[in-house]
Design an enzyme around this catalytic site. Structure first.
Site, PDB file in Angstrom:
ATOM      1  N   ARG A 112       0.839  -1.184   0.000  1.00 52.86           N
ATOM      2  CA  ARG A 112       0.000   0.000   0.000  1.00 52.86           C
ATOM      3  C   ARG A 112       0.885   1.249   0.000  1.00 52.86           C
ATOM      4  NH1 ARG A 112      -5.226   1.653  -1.027  1.00 52.86           N
ATOM      5  NH2 ARG A 112      -6.148   2.831   0.674  1.00 52.86           N
ATOM      6  N   THR A 391      -9.765   0.390  -9.792  1.00 56.99           N
ATOM      7  CA  THR A 391      -8.816  -0.522  -9.141  1.00 56.99           C
ATOM      8  C   THR A 391      -8.858  -1.761  -9.999  1.00 56.99           C
ATOM      9  OG1 THR A 391      -9.278   0.376  -6.960  1.00 56.99           O
ATOM     10  CG2 THR A 391      -8.495  -1.865  -6.987  1.00 56.99           C
ATOM     11  N   ASN A 411      -6.283   4.263  -7.012  1.00 59.89           N
ATOM     12  CA  ASN A 411      -7.496   4.796  -6.387  1.00 59.89           C
ATOM     13  C   ASN A 411      -8.486   5.185  -7.484  1.00 59.89           C
ATOM     14  OD1 ASN A 411      -9.291   5.395  -4.405  1.00 59.89           O
ATOM     15  ND2 ASN A 411      -8.552   7.459  -4.049  1.00 59.89           N
ATOM     16  N   GLY A 485     -14.020   0.316  -4.580  1.00 58.78           N
ATOM     17  CA  GLY A 485     -14.058   1.120  -3.353  1.00 58.78           C
ATOM     18  C   GLY A 485     -14.747   0.316  -2.258  1.00 58.78           C
TER      19      GLY A 485
END
Ligand code: DON
Length: 584
Positions: A112, A391, A411, A485
């Site tokens: 991440r 994504t 994102n 999301g």
């Protein structure tokens, strides 16, 4: 061509379903749950890749055919997707790779993005304490990016879990070639680039993806020479090049010119981490999923624990009863997500408590069969965070039974919109996954919790949920993941319950219409044709609030292992039609 094939397959599936099951109406309602699938799963004896790009799936299969394992293949797929699916595939973003080796050893690679050291709690607020908008905000432009983790994540995966038969440089080569020689641009990418205003704000992005307004049409060859040169540097000098070499300098110089946050020191300080996956169970099947900084695994397990106490399968799949129970489980787990979750390296996240079966028993008792709860009564009224637009997930199983489930992202679609000058690299806007202003609606009108506030070197909370489901003998049954999301976690939930409770095959489980509830806003999101009019009425009369317009969610990719034969069954989501599972 492909849609014609799909149509034929769908017709065939239906025909087979009818011929195997006889007259549908003879089955008592609530016990027959077979659904037509858009196609049969793709079958393969040895290795299989399911991704959102057929070209990239093929790259992974080629690696396995030449002796690579699932991890080698996944690395090559991840780099190839950075070329063929630039809205989400990336070098300039980050994500999570779940790896399950054939001996059962399972790990989560966390790559991440990390907040730059100049980022702090109020970095996205103006002098009056209001959220910034546009350039300078957490959503677009240079200041929206976290330090990218993809290159470090792939390096860690290769060093620890690769077969040793492929070098770093060999695994990058298909991506470099695709970028240098180009590939025919598919319909989905071509149409998403047309009229994409926010990409036109940044000169390199405009030139590369929009060809300065002379838009690419379907099938036209799309080359990315700067990106190819970046891959070539990474091949020549290794992964460190990205964080300390010319690529790092190019990114940081561009940051400096545009008041961005990322410095050379931030690039050097980036670390990918190996973490223990979260484990739980649903009706006796072990579920292995992503720990913090993703909320995915914990929220998924909390919802499954709540649902496990109901006899879900006694309700017809399409019934308002099933939807009611699902929404109520979602509402409660997402309320906890907003309150309790953030980067566990920085804040206390009570994961064990959240995924405890006893806690779920308590929550289940608060669900009334006859009517919806309101989100106010479920908690103090702090809405959950917002994640949006783009994504991608892919999944690989090799001939030996090693498996990879990887979700990674920029994102938003094309991240911050910025291509760092002379690199061809699209940069993420992952900083928007932090609570830019805890306790106050963000740019999207939603609120996120204090535990997810911005801090230097912290990782923003994610919803990405790459997941393995094991058979009762401990062998791999299926693996799934998706973009979307906050809808990610609910998509994975529904695929799992579709398989376990409703006996769907992996393609049916992915195809079936989905719903989504994230506590706040207090509304049930549903898909076109997903809820019959009378089901909508039944839900409304239980006081559920339905979103005014339906919308599609997710782009799930999954692989299931057929129990008797060991055949790999690959399924991609018909919601985005460029995807295809490829196997051998
Ligand atoms: O990490 C997250 O949860 C988000 N950044 C994911 C965004 C996403 O899935 C957008 N896709 N459609």
């Amino acid at each position: 061509m492909k849609s014609w094939t799909n149509l034929k397959r769908a017709a065939l599936t239906l025909a087979i379903a009818f011929s195997l099951t006889g007259t549908l109406s003879l089955r008592p309602s609530g016990t027959f749950h077979a659904a037509a699938a858009s196609r049969d799963p793709v079958r393969a004896r040895r290795g299989l890749v399911a991704s959102t790009s057929q070209i990239s799936s093929q790259v992974g299969v080629d690696v396995m055919k030449r002796g690579g394992n699932a991890v080698d293949a996944a690395i090559a797929v991840a780099f190839a997707l950075a070329v063929t699916y630039p809205a989400a595939g990336n070098l300039g973003g980050g994500g999570f790779m779940m790896i399950r080796m054939r001996n059962g050893n399972t790990v989560a690679i966390d790559y991440r993005e990390m907040a730059p050291s100049a980022a702090h709690r109020n970095v996205y607020l103006d002098k009056d304490g209001n959220l910034l908008k546009g350039e300078g905000s957490s959503t677009v432009g240079y200041r929206a990016s976290g330090v990218p983790g993809t290159v470090a994540g792939m390096e860690l995966a290769l060093n620890r879990y690769g077969s040793g038969k492929f070098t770093w440089s060999q695994l990058l080569e298909p991506a470099r070639r695709l970028a240098a020689e180009g590939f025919p641009m598919g319909h989905i990418l071509a149409s998403s680039l047309r009229g994409n205003d926010y990409l036109s704000k940044y000169p390199d992005t405009r030139r590369i993806f929009l060809r300065n307004g002379n838009f690419y049409s379907d099938g036209e060859v799309f080359r990315q020479p700067e990106l190819a040169a970046t891959f070539a540097r990474l091949q020549r000098f290794g992964p460190k090049e990205f964080y300390q070499g010319q690529t790092a300098r190019l990114i940081v110089n561009d940051m400096k010119r545009h008041d961005g946050l990322i410095t050379m020191e931030d690039m050097r300080a980036y670390v990918a981490k190996e973490r223990d996956p979260l484990r739980g169970s649903y009706r006796g099947y072990e579920i292995v999923s992503m720990p913090p900084p993703s909320s995915g695994g914990a929220v998924l397990l909390e919802m499954l624990n709540i649902l496990e106490g109901f006899d879900v399968a006694k309700h017809d799949w399409a019934s308002s009863d099933r939807h009611h129970l699902t929404v109520e489980a979602m509402r409660r787990a997402f309320a906890d997500r907003a309150e309790y979750m953030g980067d566990a390296d920085f804040v206390k996240v009570p994961v064990a408590g959240l995924i405890d079966k006893g806690y779920a028993d308590h929550l289940r008792k608060t669900i009334r069969p006859d009517r919806a709860s309101t989100s106010e009564e479920v908690s103090a009224g702090r809405p959950t965070g917002y994640e949006s637009e783009e994504t991608t997930h892919f999944t690989v199983v090799d001939a030996q039974g090693n498996a990879v489930a990887n979700t990674y992202t920029l994102n938003d679609s094309f991240g911050s919109g910025v291509v760092a000058k002379d690199t061809g690299i699209v940069l993420n806007n992952e900083m928007d996954d932090f609570a830019a202003k805890p306790g106050t609606p963000n740019l999207y009108g939603l609120i996120q919790g204090e535990r997810n506030a911005v801090a230097p070197r912290k990782r923003p909370l994610s919803a990405m949920t790459p997941t393995f489901v094991l058979r009762k003998d401990g062998s791999l049954w299926f693996t799934v993941g998706t973009p979307g999301g906050p809808t990610i976690i609910n998509t994975v939930l529904q695929v799992i319950t579709n398989v376990i409770d409703y006996k769907m095959n992996i393609q049916q489980a992915i195809d079936a219409p989905r719903i989504h509830h994230q506590w706040l806003p207090d509304e049930v999101v549903w898909e076109p044709y997903g809820l019959a009019g009378d089901t909508q009425q039944a839900l409304t009369s239980r006081r559920h609030k339905l979103a005014t317009k339906p919308r599609y969610m997710g782009d799930a990719q999954g692989i299931m292992i057929e129990e008797k034969t060991g055949i790999r069954l690959g399924a991609t989501d018909p919601r985005r039609s460029d995807g295809l599972a490829v196997g051998y």
